[in-house]
Write an enzyme that holds these catalytic residues in place. Structure first.
Site, PDB file in Angstrom:
ATOM      1  N   CYS A 195       0.853  -1.187   0.000  1.00 44.72           N
ATOM      2  CA  CYS A 195       0.000   0.000   0.000  1.00 44.72           C
ATOM      3  C   CYS A 195       0.888   1.235   0.000  1.00 44.72           C
ATOM      4  CB  CYS A 195      -0.908   0.004   1.229  1.00 44.72           C
ATOM      5  SG  CYS A 195      -2.003   1.442   1.293  1.00 44.72           S
TER       6      CYS A 195
ATOM      7  N   GLU B 147     -16.279  20.233  21.889  1.00 46.14           N
ATOM      8  CA  GLU B 147     -16.260  18.976  21.126  1.00 46.14           C
ATOM      9  C   GLU B 147     -17.249  17.996  21.738  1.00 46.14           C
ATOM     10  OE1 GLU B 147     -15.779  15.738  18.952  1.00 46.14           O
ATOM     11  OE2 GLU B 147     -14.765  17.599  18.384  1.00 46.14           O
TER      12      GLU B 147
ATOM     13  N   ASP C 119     -14.685  23.573  12.517  1.00 43.97           N
ATOM     14  CA  ASP C 119     -14.182  22.484  11.668  1.00 43.97           C
ATOM     15  C   ASP C 119     -15.073  21.266  11.890  1.00 43.97           C
ATOM     16  OD1 ASP C 119     -12.721  20.747  10.130  1.00 43.97           O
ATOM     17  OD2 ASP C 119     -10.950  20.729  11.417  1.00 43.97           O
TER      18      ASP C 119
ATOM     19  N   CYS D 209     -14.250  19.530   5.298  1.00 43.60           N
ATOM     20  CA  CYS D 209     -13.824  18.420   4.434  1.00 43.60           C
ATOM     21  C   CYS D 209     -14.911  18.070   3.427  1.00 43.60           C
ATOM     22  CB  CYS D 209     -13.461  17.196   5.277  1.00 43.60           C
ATOM     23  SG  CYS D 209     -14.817  16.579   6.301  1.00 43.60           S
TER      24      CYS D 209
END
Length: 469
Positions: free
Chosen positions: A177, A350, A399, A426
């Site tokens: 990989c 969080e 984020d 993302c």
């Protein structure tokens, strides 16, 4: 009644004109939009329809008639079967172009954002061996190639590798990989061979039985190495034999851990971690900071590019040392601790309690005293009482996960009215969705895509929002 065999539809000379969400090539045939895996813009291909709807269809390439100028030879022999690195057959410049285009398209079409001032995407310095974490799966049902099936012979059915797309119970045995640096490949291959030689059972993903279940390898840029072996139903000396083998074969392992997971899913966040040898954690360094990473810790999987992402985030924040910063979805506090020395105070929030504990530890390790961290559901914790207690932020850094922010969180951010919001994402599509609301009160001042994952369609994007005057 006799079942009617579906007639296979072939369409010739389809020109690939774009790339869709998910990395598939896009072509057109009369009024039908075709989504085609492993095809890239500039290709001309003959295809066979697999699934057809009214206005679009999914198709597979039967023959590559004219290759795109963007085509290149894939590095990996597993390309096309393995679910990762879906763009290895596209040169890196083209990958960057289409990643930037995907961000522009999402922001302009979904978010109605003017993207004329978008900055050039930041390439990744490393396009191979850039990941610091990989998770492999043991299975007693190895994916067989069409050639192996046609030979009607007996083959080794145990495998240690990655899931084949859309087949939870089939594992592709990986030889090499290109995602993680050595000794990652050597550890995986050696453990696979040792287990087969010793007759240690590989996990049955359907029946939920067998000794060896998962292998997780984490490394850092300063040479530390964590190896976690997840067992399902070990027998006799299975655990000691496997762990002793790894300890003897790879003395460079900093943290050698194991887990016994007998749940139906592979998540380890609710499992006990056992230390076989070494520490229960490893350390990563970023600039002048040090971060502790445990078996359950979240850390950006491209360490070098994460540093660049955080530098952009801090630059967009424009901190001068006087600001109160809220870092939402702070994870293990990497961004919060990274910007702390340039801010008056940073408040991190969080959902995952263990991540918050990591964030606090990372502040302590680095002697950072102007951070506070809180665990809880963002839409519940970010309320009037919280803001009254900790103060109205000058800058909000957010984020969130791929799903974006909860609508209640977006509305609360609007209500707070911080001077600046730095939105790291993302998933440009969900980021664009949130921007449709935030731009009622904010202007989009800067946009900067960042390539964190070469050879995939995934891209990070940083947006600076400034309060309208």
């Amino acid at each position: 009644m006799r079942k009617t065999v579906r007639e296979k539809i072939r369409i010739n000379n389809v020109e690939i004109i774009d790339i869709a969400e998910g990395g598939k090539g896009v072509g057109k045939a009369e009024d039908l939009v075709l989504f085609i895996p492993h095809a890239i813009p500039g290709d001309v291909v003959d295809v066979e329809i697999q699934r057809k709807k009214k206005s679009f269809a999914e198709a597979n390439v039967l023959e590559l008639k004219t290759p795109s100028l963007h085509r290149t030879e894939a590095l990996c022999k597993h390309f096309g079967v393995c679910g990762g690195c879906k763009w290895q057959h596209m040169n890196y410049d083209a990958q960057l172009f289409y990643k930037q285009k995907s961000v522009e398209d999402a922001l302009s079409r979904i978010g109605k954002v003017d993207t004329s001032s978008i900055e050039a995407i930041l390439p990744s310095e490393n396009t191979t061996y850039y990941r610091n974490k990989l998770e492999y799966t043991f299975s007693n049902q190895r994916w067989l190639t069409p050639d192996e099936i046609s030979r009607n012979e007996e083959f080794e059915r145990n495998a240690l590798g990655f899931h084949v797309p859309l087949r939870f119970d089939k594992i592709l045995a990986i030889n090499h990989c290109y995602l993680q640096a050595d000794p990652s490949n050597a550890i995986r291959n050696s453990l696979n061979d040792f287990a087969i030689q010793k007759g240690i059972s590989f996990y049955d993903l359907r029946k939920h039985e067998g000794a060896l279940r998962n292998l997780i390898i984490r490394n850092t840029s300063i040479g530390e190495l964590m190896v976690i072996v997840v067992f399902g139903y070990p027998e006799g000396d299975n655990i000691n034999d496997v762990m002793s083998f790894l300890q003897a074969s790879f003395p460079e392992i900093t943290s050698l851990l194991y887990i016994v997971n007998q749940k139906k899913n592979d998540t380890i966040f609710d499992q006990d971690i056992h230390v076989f040898t070494g520490r229960d954690h490893i350390f990563e360094a970023m600039a002048d900071l040090k971060f502790k990473i445990g078996a359950k810790s979240f850390y950006q999987t491209n360490s070098l590019q994460a540093h660049e992402l955080y530098k952009i985030t801090k630059d967009f924040s424009g901190l001068n040392g006087t600001e109160l910063v809220y870092d939402l979805y702070t994870g293990a506090g990497t961004i919060a601790n990274f910007v702390a020395k340039d801010a008056r105070k940073v408040i991190g929030v969080e959902y995952v309690p263990t991540a918050i504990e990591d964030a606090k530890i990372n502040s302590d390790i680095n002697g950072i005293e102007n951070t506070d961290f809180f665990a809880g559901d963002m839409k519940d914790i970010l309320n009037d009482e919280f803001i009254a207690l900790h103060g109205k932020p000058d800058v909000i850094i957010t984020d969130p996960p791929r799903a974006g922010m909860h609508p209640d969180v977006v509305e609360k951010i609007l209500e707070i009215g911080a001077e600046k919001i730095v939105y790291v994402s993302c998933n440009a599509a969900t980021q664009a969705r949130d921007l449709t609301v935030l731009t009622h009160k904010y202007d989009v001042s800067r946009i900067k895509p960042v390539d964190m994952f070469p050879h995939t369609q995934h891209v990070e994007n940083v947006v600076l929002l400034t309060l309208k005057k």
